[in-house]
Design a protein around this motif. Structure first.
Motif, PDB file in Angstrom:
ATOM      1  N   LEU A 158       0.754  -1.211  -0.032  1.00 21.85           N
ATOM      2  CA  LEU A 158       0.058  -0.095   0.197  1.00 21.85           C
ATOM      3  C   LEU A 158       0.986   1.279  -0.082  1.00 21.85           C
ATOM      4  N   ALA A 159       2.153   1.078   0.208  1.00 21.97           N
ATOM      5  CA  ALA A 159       3.152   2.379   0.325  1.00 21.97           C
ATOM      6  C   ALA A 159       2.920   3.198  -0.909  1.00 21.97           C
ATOM      7  N   GLY A 160       2.665   2.505  -1.988  1.00 16.75           N
ATOM      8  CA  GLY A 160       2.686   3.309  -3.095  1.00 16.75           C
ATOM      9  C   GLY A 160       1.720   4.216  -3.285  1.00 16.75           C
ATOM     10  N   GLY A 161       0.421   3.983  -2.516  1.00 15.96           N
ATOM     11  CA  GLY A 161      -0.501   4.827  -2.507  1.00 15.96           C
ATOM     12  C   GLY A 161      -0.132   6.154  -1.814  1.00 15.96           C
ATOM     13  N   VAL A 162       0.407   5.894  -0.516  1.00 15.26           N
ATOM     14  CA  VAL A 162       0.757   6.904   0.404  1.00 15.26           C
ATOM     15  C   VAL A 162       1.755   7.907  -0.242  1.00 15.26           C
ATOM     16  N   ALA A 163       2.755   7.197  -0.873  1.00 17.13           N
ATOM     17  CA  ALA A 163       3.938   8.068  -1.549  1.00 17.13           C
ATOM     18  C   ALA A 163       3.522   8.981  -2.685  1.00 17.13           C
ATOM     19  N   ILE A 164       2.510   8.695  -3.321  1.00 15.92           N
ATOM     20  CA  ILE A 164       1.988   9.165  -4.581  1.00 15.92           C
ATOM     21  C   ILE A 164       1.048  10.315  -3.937  1.00 15.92           C
ATOM     22  N   GLY A 165       0.696  10.460  -2.762  1.00  6.51           N
ATOM     23  CA  GLY A 165      -0.312  11.306  -2.252  1.00  6.51           C
ATOM     24  C   GLY A 165      -0.238  12.902  -2.696  1.00  6.51           C
ATOM     25  N   THR A 166       1.111  13.195  -2.678  1.00  2.00           N
ATOM     26  CA  THR A 166       1.056  14.824  -2.713  1.00  2.00           C
ATOM     27  C   THR A 166       1.328  14.835  -4.331  1.00  2.00           C
ATOM     28  N   ALA A 167       2.056  14.126  -5.146  1.00  2.00           N
ATOM     29  CA  ALA A 167       2.262  14.603  -6.463  1.00  2.00           C
ATOM     30  C   ALA A 167       1.401  13.778  -7.463  1.00  2.00           C
ATOM     31  N   GLY A 168       0.375  13.064  -6.863  1.00  2.23           N
ATOM     32  CA  GLY A 168      -0.440  12.370  -7.826  1.00  2.23           C
ATOM     33  C   GLY A 168      -1.058  13.128  -8.755  1.00  2.23           C
ATOM     34  N   GLU A 169      -1.513  14.459  -8.189  1.00  2.00           N
ATOM     35  CA  GLU A 169      -2.395  15.187  -9.350  1.00  2.00           C
ATOM     36  C   GLU A 169      -1.516  16.162 -10.146  1.00  2.00           C
ATOM     37  N   MET A 170      -0.185  15.959  -9.749  1.00  3.79           N
ATOM     38  CA  MET A 170       0.583  16.614 -10.635  1.00  3.79           C
ATOM     39  C   MET A 170       1.047  16.152 -11.932  1.00  3.79           C
ATOM     40  N   MET A 171       1.881  16.427 -13.063  1.00  3.68           N
ATOM     41  CA  MET A 171       2.086  15.744 -14.360  1.00  3.68           C
ATOM     42  C   MET A 171       3.136  14.864 -14.062  1.00  3.68           C
ATOM     43  N   LEU A 172       3.085  14.030 -13.181  1.00  2.00           N
ATOM     44  CA  LEU A 172       4.317  13.039 -12.709  1.00  2.00           C
ATOM     45  C   LEU A 172       4.631  12.064 -13.786  1.00  2.00           C
ATOM     46  N   THR A 173       3.551  12.033 -14.722  1.00  2.00           N
ATOM     47  CA  THR A 173       3.615  10.960 -15.477  1.00  2.00           C
ATOM     48  C   THR A 173       3.252   9.658 -14.855  1.00  2.00           C
ATOM     49  N   PRO A 174       2.911   8.438 -15.529  1.00  2.00           N
ATOM     50  CA  PRO A 174       2.736   7.216 -15.168  1.00  2.00           C
ATOM     51  C   PRO A 174       4.189   6.703 -14.961  1.00  2.00           C
ATOM     52  N   PHE A 175       5.192   7.028 -15.638  1.00  2.00           N
ATOM     53  CA  PHE A 175       6.360   6.677 -15.568  1.00  2.00           C
ATOM     54  C   PHE A 175       7.036   7.086 -14.236  1.00  2.00           C
ATOM     55  N   GLY A 176       6.767   8.104 -13.804  1.00  2.47           N
ATOM     56  CA  GLY A 176       7.272   8.762 -12.647  1.00  2.47           C
ATOM     57  C   GLY A 176       6.316   8.115 -11.471  1.00  2.47           C
ATOM     58  N   SER A 177       5.289   7.995 -11.503  1.00  2.86           N
ATOM     59  CA  SER A 177       4.464   7.406 -10.271  1.00  2.86           C
ATOM     60  C   SER A 177       4.927   5.894 -10.209  1.00  2.86           C
ATOM     61  N   MET A 178       5.373   5.208 -11.009  1.00  2.36           N
ATOM     62  CA  MET A 178       5.833   3.748 -10.922  1.00  2.36           C
ATOM     63  C   MET A 178       7.058   3.822 -10.344  1.00  2.36           C
ATOM     64  N   ILE A 179       7.995   4.803 -10.554  1.00  5.83           N
ATOM     65  CA  ILE A 179       9.345   4.954  -9.792  1.00  5.83           C
ATOM     66  C   ILE A 179       8.925   5.215  -8.440  1.00  5.83           C
ATOM     67  N   VAL A 180       8.159   5.904  -8.109  1.00  9.30           N
ATOM     68  CA  VAL A 180       7.509   6.440  -6.654  1.00  9.30           C
ATOM     69  C   VAL A 180       7.292   5.175  -5.888  1.00  9.30           C
ATOM     70  N   GLY A 181       6.070   4.279  -6.419  1.00  7.41           N
ATOM     71  CA  GLY A 181       5.815   3.509  -5.906  1.00  7.41           C
ATOM     72  C   GLY A 181       6.913   2.128  -5.667  1.00  7.41           C
ATOM     73  N   PHE A 182       7.619   2.008  -6.849  1.00  5.49           N
ATOM     74  CA  PHE A 182       8.696   0.857  -6.464  1.00  5.49           C
ATOM     75  C   PHE A 182       9.541   1.261  -5.280  1.00  5.49           C
ATOM     76  N   LEU A 183      10.013   2.568  -5.281  1.00  7.01           N
ATOM     77  CA  LEU A 183      10.869   3.009  -4.312  1.00  7.01           C
ATOM     78  C   LEU A 183       9.920   2.798  -2.989  1.00  7.01           C
ATOM     79  N   ALA A 184       8.484   3.103  -2.937  1.00  7.83           N
ATOM     80  CA  ALA A 184       7.959   2.918  -1.590  1.00  7.83           C
ATOM     81  C   ALA A 184       7.843   1.756  -1.078  1.00  7.83           C
TER      82      ALA A 184
END
Lengths: 473, 473, 473
Positions: free
Chosen positions: C304-330
């Motif tokens: 579930l940590a991927g949901g937490v870690a994308i909480g702030t930047a999720g609405e930004m133009m992070l791209t799915p690519f960026g989101s997946m990196i964030v989730g991976f690290l989380a």
């Protein structure tokens, strides 16, 4: 203090894990390696290939004059969430019926679904959403990715309990690819209609899985037979899966149909098909089962066949009357399959179908394809009016007539069966390679070879304490 | 190998089923016959009577100039899905608290709900949606069918564990009919407002069921008393039901109110009523229970009374403040009912109310009707402005004044009680006929008389193995 | 007859309750008093302060010329319902992993959530929605109230099993207040963006709870160690919580973002972050756990940590690519935290974190805040176009540049940590007062001190009967 407590600092030291008793070995390095490497590859591919589509990109969306309220999010996202629940809770818990395989059922379901939806985004995007070298994604592609994942989970049901997670990931990798090719042939090349995936999802997933499990046939599986059954509470957990699948199936079938009357009609047809199927299932279960009793296997599975069988024709003007007939037949076929056909498939054709996916997805999927072909062939402008362009665009544009549409629907079924059987055969042999840490015949359907499982259940300790007390008194 | 495995080819041969021990007989031919025959009749009636409505018909919808986005699907379907979850998972799992009746609770709930929603479509359509000899259906009729089903499931709660599935289907057949008549009298003839069904669903369903269980009184039910209680995990399963009911109740009450502020306000009033009710329930449970402890029975049931009691007035300008008072009172009444009134009803009035529906649906339903009548009588144009036409169309059109609206609301409660008590009496005697395979007093609350239940639980075998080992050492 | 049956007239007389064995005392008068008094205060405050907002008021809504379809209900309510499920079923069942604390996990979760959402309506309304001395409420305030509740439930996870319900209510009272102040500083004073609450909800809730549990440190907690672990079925119940959190997290993060592309993009980014996180979690769990096996603790939480870690930047133009990196690290951070950091925190820093909220909410929350700051600092009109005004209104209005926005995001993290640590310290000492009926070190993680728990489980009686039979033969 010594050992940490709870989730924070769990100390396994003092706990005798079940696997020690059984003497199983963990999956070793294969699983972490494949998980991490696959995910890194996915990330790189997403970085190179994937972009926001018009409705998710801040700049593109705001270029137009459209109202925020017209964003496709509001017309698809509630359906998406229902589909998402079906994939993760529905399929996951449906398979928890096995007494000692609940962690694996819900856990591996989670793992391969999380992998498949990413891989499907790429594969389906490659075939359907490729614009200028980039895959454009939004809520509709998310639904389609979940749909493709559904096919993989159906195949998982056929091999449940007999495959390692590494095998499942390898299977998912190939199956998603073949699914996307088959879907492309059906929807784009043949112009078939299959909104709820009777063919693309259910027929494909079921027969693919059945061939895989045939190739992986285990002659000595009876050594694990004692664990290949349910216990009281595991059947209740499975009912959670059944009911979420049943309730949200109207959303599943209507999730990607055209806006307006199409989504509305599809959901309603599915609702009545499922209700009808449920009464047929209870009736047939009591009719065929021992001593007029009901069998949880039938209720958990066959009651869902009405959703499968209405997958193709659900968006058409089938009427609630027609939908109920389809659901009724699907329930009957499915229960009879569980009762008579599955034992035959197992003993004669050596197909060990753990969840009976042939009865829930295979036969009802074929039924759905046939109903779809017939309903398409019978479509007239008299009935569809201006709605023809949404349901049968090629007929509306007079590129073909209804009868030809019906014929292409039938051909689509044949193509799907061919792709599933041929693909399953090849993938089955790939999975047969002795390198994936597949469980031996004596420890199938057993969580403790993949999971840390504690044995000192509260029930056990309490019982033991009370028993000892009793014996001493 | 011999016996098939898993879902595919379950071999019951080697398994000693629990029923053999108890010596019960299955329900025989009655259940399959009634399921299949009823479903065939339903299909025929749907074929003759039912049509797509304007928003689900391809031709009709595309005749107009409206945007696809105006289709009622988008304004009702998310609420419908929430209601659907309440009916199948909410009610189904709420009743799994019994230790050996989980299959029947969730399974019979499934069966009679699937039947009732089809039958209700016809009955309600006959009274409300009949156009040129045809019943027109869409998402709103689906919600109403689920609502009617809710009333049947409430009655099921009163007789839980003491009736055969055949009895339940017969009860559902009559109850749906009476429900539809009562609903027609209230909403169409009297012009009462009852969007969340405090009267039509909860009061009707509860008192109907209570009279039925009174007529079916079993003087020797104490012989099954040991199974009429929960075990640890069955109470957790029941909490799944409780929470899904609690969470989605705002959707239930707002599902068929007018679009716009009405749906919005109804959902919000319900949200605060339930929150307030929950604190009242915990407080009263701890206050009344043994040694200041909390009682799962109260938490599972009384915390929901706030949703019942706000069913009529939820769409009105009750304010969150008023809603919270209603929820608070409902929680208090409900816990007190469980604690003091139910034992009295059982011992003095011979009403064996398995789930305590009188406390969750009966009294809170009456409270909700009274609150609705008072709130309606107090309605002014000052408060409602242009919204009066949505909430009280007859007052807005000056066909009546607010005070008369309130009076008609009160009369509606009386009518509902009359219909429920009278109808329950007649149906109770119909169900008392000794032809439905009703369980004997010694095997109530027991799954194994209706279901194939395996006895070799993993817990048991494991325990036995470990115990034997221990004893031998 | 004597004892009443079922829910209606439960007779506890003949049942030896577990608490009698253990000798615990119930919470006495404190719990009922605080529940009822708090609720009455809430009702009075709502009566004085709270009003319908424009979209829920019959008169105000009908004054305008807008279409009913523009009501915010249709754009927020489906998300609200998903959030609601996460709060009550998600958090509630996630904590049922403990073998003898399921009633308390799901029950106290229910209690403090029902309290917190009401109190949060007032506190957040005071800071954000105060108009002419009145708090105006609607679906968006309901979502925000649920969000604030989420923070309290995260803190609950840290102290799970070691606190009385009275302590929890007192904690909730203070924490909601501090949450609202912190949220006001971040969102209103600093103009930070935090739609999914990486900072306001997760970081705040986690560190607040960690300090509280540090202050409440129990040196002899190992006396309850045997109950601080899961059993087979309790882990399956916990997976219900995990999956509903996982599935609905896209709705959580997108629930209060701007309409249109913002909600759409946020949901999609979250979807891919979570999928990526799940593969990372499985990989790391198998990599770090004993013998290459998977650990349910990791799957239930770290995925579930991927949901937490994308909480702030999720609405930004992070791209799915960026989101997946964030989730991976989380996912990686979270599993490593469970494996290595939590035992250290417990043994060295005396932080007894029952659910490991530091690993699921604490570190991933900080990661999310940092990702948000960096993504904000990198925002350009080139990328956001006309959408800049929705995501970064202060940058769009040229009140600040992107770099400053990023800086203020970073400052917001520091403020949040300060508020959480300072607030937790004070509240921890308030909760340490010996007046709340806190359980002794020997009976932590035990339901029977707060709940009526029956001991004559069916399993037990059946087993005992069969054992006795066996022993006699």
């Amino acid at each position: 203090m010594g050992g940490g407590g709870g989730r924070g600092g769990k100390d396994w030291g003092g706990v005798m894990t079940a696997s020690n008793r059984i003497g199983g070995r963990g999956p070793g390095w294969w699983l972490p390696a494949i998980c991490l490497v696959l995910q890194i590859i996915l990330i790189i591919l997403f970085g190179v290939l994937v972009q926001y589509n018009h409705d998710t990109d801040a700049k593109l969306w705001h270029k137009g004059n459209q109202s925020d309220y017209e964003n496709d999010f509001y017309y698809r996202y509630p359906s998406f969430q229902d589909v998402h629940v079906m994939i993760f809770v529905g399929f996951g818990f449906l398979m928890t019926f096995l007494q000692r395989y609940g962690f694996s059922s819900v856990g591996f379901n989670f793992l391969i679904a999380a992998f498949s939806l990413q891989w499907a985004t790429l594969m389906q995007g490659f075939f359907h959403g490729f614009h200028g070298g980039k895959i454009h994604i939004g809520v509709e592609s998310m639904i389609n990715a979940d749909f493709c994942t559904g096919a993989v989970l159906i195949s998982f049901g056929a091999v449940l309990g007999k495959t390692s997670p590494v095998q499942l990931l390898v299977m998912a990798m190939f199956e998603v690819t073949l699914f996307s090719i088959n879907e492309y042939i059906l929807l784009s090349l043949l112009g078939a209609r299959d909104a709820g995936g009777s063919m693309t999802i259910h027929t494909f997933g079921a027969y693919f899985g059945l061939v895989v499990t045939r190739v992986l046939y285990r002659p000595n599986l009876d050594k694990s037979q004692k664990r290949n059954s349910s216990v009281y509470h595991s059947d209740l957990f499975a009912m959670i899966g059944t009911l979420f699948l049943w309730m949200f199936w109207p959303s599943f079938n209507s999730a990607v149909t055209a806006h307006g009357d199409d989504q509305h009609r599809t959901a309603m047809n599915t609702y009545y098909s499922l209700a009808s199927c449920t009464l047929a299932t209870f009736g047939m279960s009591a009719l065929t089962a021992h001593d007029g009793k009901l069998d949880m296997v039938h209720i958990q599975n066959a009651a869902l066949a009405g959703g499968v069988a209405i997958g193709t024709a659900g968006e058409m003007m089938l009427t609630p009357f027609g939908s109920m007939i389809v659901g009724f037949l699907a329930g009957i076929i499915s229960v009879l399959g569980f009762k008579y056909l599955s034992p035959f498939l197992e003993s004669k054709l050596k197909i060990q179908d753990t969840c009976g996916v042939h009865n829930l997805h295979g036969m009802p999927g074929i039924l759905g394809a046939i109903v779809g072909a017939v309903t398409a062939a019978a479509a007239t402008t008299e009935i569809y009016g201006g709605g023809m362009k949404d349901v049968f665009p090629d007929v509306a544009s007079q590129a073909r007539d209804s009868f030809k549409q019906g014929g292409l629907q039938a051909i689509s079924l044949v193509v799907t069966l061919g792709m599933a059987l041929g693909g399953g055969l090849i993938v089955g042999f790939i999975l047969k390679l002795p390198i994936y840490g597949s469980p031996s015949d004596t420890i199938c359907y057993e969580d403790s070879i993949y999971w840390e499982v504690e044995t000192h259940d509260d029930q056990l300790t309490t019982v033991r304490a009370e028993e000892v007390e009793k014996l001493n008194s």
